[in-house]
Enzyme design. Structure first.
Site, PDB file in Angstrom:
ATOM      1  N   GLU A   3      24.206  -6.510  10.348  1.00  0.00           N
ATOM      2  CA  GLU A   3      23.152  -5.576  10.690  1.00  0.00           C
ATOM      3  C   GLU A   3      22.581  -5.934  12.061  1.00  0.00           C
ATOM      4  O   GLU A   3      22.336  -7.099  12.348  1.00  0.00           O
ATOM      5  CB  GLU A   3      22.057  -5.598   9.633  1.00  0.00           C
ATOM      6  CG  GLU A   3      22.553  -5.137   8.273  1.00  0.00           C
ATOM      7  CD  GLU A   3      21.471  -5.165   7.207  1.00  0.00           C
ATOM      8  OE1 GLU A   3      20.282  -5.385   7.544  1.00  0.00           O
ATOM      9  OE2 GLU A   3      21.821  -4.970   6.041  1.00  0.00           O
ATOM     10  N   GLU A  17      20.973  -9.549  10.737  1.00  0.00           N
ATOM     11  CA  GLU A  17      21.442 -10.440   9.677  1.00  0.00           C
ATOM     12  C   GLU A  17      22.901 -10.157   9.334  1.00  0.00           C
ATOM     13  O   GLU A  17      23.434  -9.113   9.657  1.00  0.00           O
ATOM     14  CB  GLU A  17      20.591 -10.307   8.412  1.00  0.00           C
ATOM     15  CG  GLU A  17      20.739  -8.967   7.711  1.00  0.00           C
ATOM     16  CD  GLU A  17      19.952  -8.889   6.407  1.00  0.00           C
ATOM     17  OE1 GLU A  17      20.024  -9.847   5.611  1.00  0.00           O
ATOM     18  OE2 GLU A  17      19.290  -7.871   6.187  1.00  0.00           O
ATOM     19  N   ASN A  19      25.275 -10.236   5.858  1.00  0.00           N
ATOM     20  CA  ASN A  19      25.327 -10.355   4.399  1.00  0.00           C
ATOM     21  C   ASN A  19      26.775 -10.609   4.021  1.00  0.00           C
ATOM     22  O   ASN A  19      27.630  -9.743   4.196  1.00  0.00           O
ATOM     23  CB  ASN A  19      24.820  -9.072   3.730  1.00  0.00           C
ATOM     24  CG  ASN A  19      23.354  -8.847   4.017  1.00  0.00           C
ATOM     25  OD1 ASN A  19      22.527  -9.718   3.786  1.00  0.00           O
ATOM     26  ND2 ASN A  19      23.027  -7.687   4.552  1.00  0.00           N
ATOM     27  N   ARG A  21      28.047 -11.072   1.120  1.00  0.00           N
ATOM     28  CA  ARG A  21      28.432 -10.582  -0.200  1.00  0.00           C
ATOM     29  C   ARG A  21      28.766  -9.091  -0.076  1.00  0.00           C
ATOM     30  O   ARG A  21      28.477  -8.465   0.935  1.00  0.00           O
ATOM     31  CB  ARG A  21      27.301 -10.811  -1.199  1.00  0.00           C
ATOM     32  CG  ARG A  21      26.061 -10.008  -0.872  1.00  0.00           C
ATOM     33  CD  ARG A  21      24.846 -10.494  -1.655  1.00  0.00           C
ATOM     34  NE  ARG A  21      23.686  -9.700  -1.363  1.00  0.00           N
ATOM     35  CZ  ARG A  21      22.929  -9.820  -0.274  1.00  0.00           C
ATOM     36  NH1 ARG A  21      23.227 -10.714   0.650  1.00  0.00           N
ATOM     37  NH2 ARG A  21      21.876  -9.070  -0.103  1.00  0.00           N
TER      38      ARG A  21
END
Length: 174
Positions: A3, A17, A19, A21
């Site tokens: 992001e 960030e 992520n 997952r």
């Protein structure tokens, strides 16, 4: 999922960030790459996934996703509950859902009812396909954000990609 924010005036990227997952948006990635990320995760965990760059081609086209929520956009997006008397989705889109006719939706849990995902050759085509899929979607019995998303897709700034972090703050559909 990575992001970031992008400033078109300075052409600068601002990292937010990563992520690592599986994210709610994974279907969009799968559509443009022609892969199944869940399958890849299972194969990686079992030691079967090798030579990743040979397993996919360059991204193709554009994909866009709408998250359909049981919420009332005219009431500060409060969750709505009730019985889904009838559920109909477009057959022209990828639908990821858990809902069906007769199901009772409560306001005690995450209000996401479905993800509607489309893929087109261009961004404009993908937006048009999503608009059509939303028009064909029916969720009778609970208040949803369907019309809110449909109205947003009609906005010129949305269609042109001129989006910003305060855009929805200023957006008020009829």
């Amino acid at each position: 999922t990575v992001e970031y924010l992008y400033d078109p005036e300075t052409e600068s990227f601002y990292f937010l960030e990563v992520n690592t997952r599986l994210q709610v948006e994974h279907g969009v990635t799968e559509e443009v790459l022609g892969i199944d990320l869940v399958e890849w995760m299972v194969r990686e965990a079992s030691g079967e996934l090798r030579n990743l760059t040979s397993l996919y081609d360059a991204p193709k086209g554009h994909s866009i996703q709408a998250r359909i929520y049981a919420e009332d956009c005219l009431n500060d997006f409060r969750p709505s509950g009730g019985q889904l008397d009838q559920v109909r989705f477009s057959e022209e889109a990828r639908i990821e859902t858990w809902v069906r006719d007769g199901l009772v939706v409560t306001s005690l849990y995450d209000p996401m009812l479905a993800k509607i995902i489309v893929h087109g050759d261009t961004r404009e085509q993908a937006i048009n396909l999503l608009s059509k899929a939303l028009q064909e979607t029916r969720l009778y019995g609970v208040t949803t954000n369907l019309q809110y998303i449909q109205s947003l897709l009609e906005e010129e700034d949305c269609r042109s990609g001129n989006v910003h972090t305060q855009m929805l703050k200023e957006f008020a559909p009829a």
